[in-house]
Design a protein around this motif. Structure first.
Motif, mmCIF file in Angstrom:
data_model
loop_
_atom_site.group_PDB
_atom_site.id
_atom_site.type_symbol
_atom_site.label_atom_id
_atom_site.label_comp_id
_atom_site.label_asym_id
_atom_site.label_seq_id
_atom_site.Cartn_x
_atom_site.Cartn_y
_atom_site.Cartn_z
ATOM 1 N N UNK A 87 11.569 57.565 35.573
ATOM 2 C CA UNK A 87 10.989 56.257 35.838
ATOM 3 C C UNK A 87 10.937 55.407 34.571
ATOM 4 N N UNK A 88 11.062 54.109 34.765
ATOM 5 C CA UNK A 88 10.883 53.142 33.685
ATOM 6 C C UNK A 88 10.401 51.853 34.333
ATOM 7 N N UNK A 89 10.290 50.802 33.546
ATOM 8 C CA UNK A 89 9.797 49.529 34.065
ATOM 9 C C UNK A 89 10.872 48.458 33.990
ATOM 10 N N UNK A 90 10.949 47.651 35.032
ATOM 11 C CA UNK A 90 11.769 46.446 35.044
ATOM 12 C C UNK A 90 10.799 45.278 34.937
ATOM 13 N N UNK A 91 11.020 44.405 33.961
ATOM 14 C CA UNK A 91 10.086 43.318 33.678
ATOM 15 C C UNK A 91 10.716 41.965 33.959
ATOM 16 N N UNK A 92 9.871 41.027 34.392
ATOM 17 C CA UNK A 92 10.279 39.640 34.569
ATOM 18 C C UNK A 92 9.142 38.757 34.066
ATOM 19 N N UNK A 93 9.391 37.459 34.054
ATOM 20 C CA UNK A 93 8.345 36.478 33.768
ATOM 21 C C UNK A 93 7.538 36.737 32.518
ATOM 22 N N UNK A 94 6.217 36.607 32.663
ATOM 23 C CA UNK A 94 5.310 36.739 31.531
ATOM 24 C C UNK A 94 5.276 38.126 30.926
ATOM 25 N N UNK A 95 5.521 39.162 31.725
ATOM 26 C CA UNK A 95 5.544 40.529 31.183
ATOM 27 C C UNK A 95 6.714 40.686 30.219
ATOM 28 N N UNK A 96 7.880 40.141 30.602
ATOM 29 C CA UNK A 96 9.054 40.211 29.722
ATOM 30 C C UNK A 96 8.838 39.345 28.486
ATOM 31 N N UNK A 97 8.237 38.177 28.664
ATOM 32 C CA UNK A 97 7.970 37.290 27.520
ATOM 33 C C UNK A 97 7.034 37.961 26.523
ATOM 34 N N UNK A 98 6.007 38.648 27.014
ATOM 35 C CA UNK A 98 5.069 39.326 26.119
ATOM 36 C C UNK A 98 5.753 40.470 25.378
ATOM 37 N N UNK A 99 6.611 41.229 26.077
ATOM 38 C CA UNK A 99 7.339 42.307 25.411
ATOM 39 C C UNK A 99 8.255 41.731 24.335
ATOM 40 N N UNK A 100 8.941 40.640 24.646
ATOM 41 C CA UNK A 100 9.803 39.986 23.654
ATOM 42 C C UNK A 100 8.997 39.539 22.436
ATOM 43 N N UNK A 101 7.783 39.048 22.671
ATOM 44 C CA UNK A 101 6.946 38.536 21.584
ATOM 45 C C UNK A 101 6.495 39.632 20.618
ATOM 46 N N UNK A 102 6.351 40.856 21.112
ATOM 47 C CA UNK A 102 5.893 41.938 20.225
ATOM 48 C C UNK A 102 7.051 42.779 19.688
ATOM 49 N N UNK A 103 8.271 42.431 20.070
ATOM 50 C CA UNK A 103 9.438 43.182 19.594
ATOM 51 C C UNK A 103 9.780 42.754 18.174
ATOM 52 N N UNK A 104 9.783 43.680 17.222
ATOM 53 C CA UNK A 104 10.121 43.324 15.839
ATOM 54 C C UNK A 104 11.564 42.821 15.752
ATOM 55 N N UNK A 105 11.823 41.885 14.843
ATOM 56 C CA UNK A 105 13.197 41.399 14.662
ATOM 57 C C UNK A 105 14.146 42.562 14.354
ATOM 58 N N UNK A 106 15.342 42.491 14.931
ATOM 59 C CA UNK A 106 16.335 43.529 14.689
ATOM 60 C C UNK A 106 16.103 44.807 15.480
#
Length: 139
Positions: A87-106
């Motif tokens: 199992x894993x997660x598929x994200x859309x909308x605000x959940x994906x935006x929040x994950x992108x925001x905490x992802x370190x560059x590179x």
């Protein structure tokens, strides 16, 4: 490197009570079409199947550090399976935006999810792991 960890314990009877009381309204507000399809194929463990996915959504919201605020909604988080069956997660909308925001560059985030249930409880753990993306050689 680990950028987030979340866990949740959910009472299956509480999910059953929500299913009984609110029915389709509850299901539509919380679960994706793929999650619904999986749960509806399991009539004897339907509530447990929904409860595990509910716990996974809660665990993810904790791992990203927002809970269900700042645009992170339950319906933007869906449990899916990798080709291996894990199992894993598929994200859309605000959940994906929040994950992108905490992802370190590179880096890219790998989402590790484990779920289990043993009536009356369902449990999920989410680990967000930042994996370095190798730079492409410049031509």
């Amino acid at each position: 490197m680990i950028v987030g960890i979340g866990s949740d314990l959910c009472n299956i009877d509480r999910i059953q009570a929500s299913l009984d009381r609110f029915g389709e309204r509850f299901i539509d507000r919380v679960f994706t079409a793929a999650e619904r399809a999986k749960a509806e194929k399991r009539p004897f463990t339907r509530a447990g199947t929904y409860a595990k996915r509910f716990a996974a959504k809660e665990a993810f919201s904790k791992a990203v550090g927002t809970g269900f605020r700042q645009g992170v909604f339950m319906s933007d988080i869906g449990v899916v399976n990798l080709p291996s069956g894990a199992p894993t997660l598929a994200l859309t909308g605000g959940a994906m935006a929040r994950l992108d925001a905490i992802t370190p560059p590179g880096h890219a985030i790998d989402i590790h999810l484990t779920m289990t249930d043993d009536h009356p409880f369902a449990q999920a753990f989410v680990i967000l792991f930042a994996r370095s993306i190798p730079e492409r050689p410049k031509l």
